[in-house]
Each structure stands twice: as C-alpha cells, then as structure tokens.
Design a protein around this motif. Structure first.
Motif, short mmCIF file in Angstrom:
data_model
loop_
_atom_site.label_atom_id
_atom_site.label_comp_id
_atom_site.label_asym_id
_atom_site.label_seq_id
_atom_site.Cartn_x
_atom_site.Cartn_y
_atom_site.Cartn_z
N ILE A 4 52.57 103.52 42.88
CA ILE A 4 51.99 102.17 43.04
C ILE A 4 50.62 102.12 42.40
N LEU A 5 49.80 103.14 42.61
CA LEU A 5 48.47 103.18 41.99
C LEU A 5 48.59 103.24 40.47
N TRP A 6 49.58 103.98 39.97
CA TRP A 6 49.78 104.07 38.53
C TRP A 6 50.15 102.72 37.95
N VAL A 7 51.03 101.99 38.62
CA VAL A 7 51.45 100.67 38.14
C VAL A 7 50.27 99.70 38.15
N ILE A 8 49.49 99.71 39.22
CA ILE A 8 48.31 98.84 39.30
C ILE A 8 47.32 99.17 38.19
N ALA A 9 47.11 100.48 37.94
CA ALA A 9 46.18 100.89 36.89
C ALA A 9 46.66 100.42 35.52
N VAL A 10 47.95 100.54 35.25
CA VAL A 10 48.50 100.09 33.97
C VAL A 10 48.32 98.59 33.80
N ILE A 11 48.58 97.83 34.84
CA ILE A 11 48.42 96.37 34.77
C ILE A 11 46.97 96.01 34.50
N LEU A 36 41.03 102.51 35.16
CA LEU A 36 40.89 103.96 35.07
C LEU A 36 40.42 104.56 36.39
N ALA A 37 39.63 103.82 37.16
CA ALA A 37 39.14 104.32 38.44
C ALA A 37 40.22 104.29 39.52
N VAL A 38 41.18 103.38 39.40
CA VAL A 38 42.23 103.25 40.41
C VAL A 38 43.38 104.20 40.13
N GLY A 39 43.66 104.47 38.89
CA GLY A 39 44.82 105.26 38.51
C GLY A 39 44.81 106.67 39.09
N GLY A 41 45.92 109.40 37.71
CA GLY A 41 45.62 110.41 36.70
C GLY A 41 44.18 110.32 36.26
N GLY A 42 43.60 111.44 35.85
CA GLY A 42 42.21 111.44 35.40
C GLY A 42 41.26 111.22 36.58
N TYR A 43 40.33 110.30 36.43
CA TYR A 43 39.38 110.01 37.50
C TYR A 43 39.98 108.96 38.42
N SER A 44 39.97 109.22 39.71
CA SER A 44 40.51 108.26 40.67
C SER A 44 39.58 108.16 41.86
N ILE A 45 39.32 106.93 42.30
CA ILE A 45 38.46 106.75 43.47
C ILE A 45 39.21 107.06 44.75
N PHE A 46 40.54 107.25 44.68
CA PHE A 46 41.33 107.54 45.87
C PHE A 46 41.62 109.03 46.01
#
Length: 47
Positions: A4-11, A36-39, A41-46
């Motif tokens: 879900i986070l990946w889909v939101i980040a892509v959108i 990029l902060a939500v996704g 992969g890479g840097y994530s705030i979660f």
C-alpha cells in the motif's frame, strides 16, 4: 502494508512529474519528495 505504501508513493511521484510538466514546479517537487519519503524502498518515514 508495504504494498500500500509503495502504491501511494508511486501515485505521488507520478503526480509530481505531471505537475512539473504542467509548469507547477514547486508543487511537483513537493509531491516527488513526499512520495520518496512515504515509499517503503530507500528513505521512508515509516521505518
């Protein structure tokens, strides 16, 4: 949850790219950074 986070980040990133093409530079950059902060992969705030 990661999917879900990946889909939101892509959108968000795709929306940011479209905003850049429409000439909304600041809004496009903000959307890309938030994407990029939500996704997961890479840097994530979660993390």
């Amino acid at each position: 949850m990661a999917f879900i986070l990946w889909v939101i980040a892509v959108i968000l990133v795709v929306s940011g790219i479209f905003a850049l093409f429409r000439g909304e530079t600041l809004w496009g950059i903000v959307l890309i950074i938030v994407g990029l902060a939500v996704g997961p992969g890479g840097y994530s705030i979660f993390r």
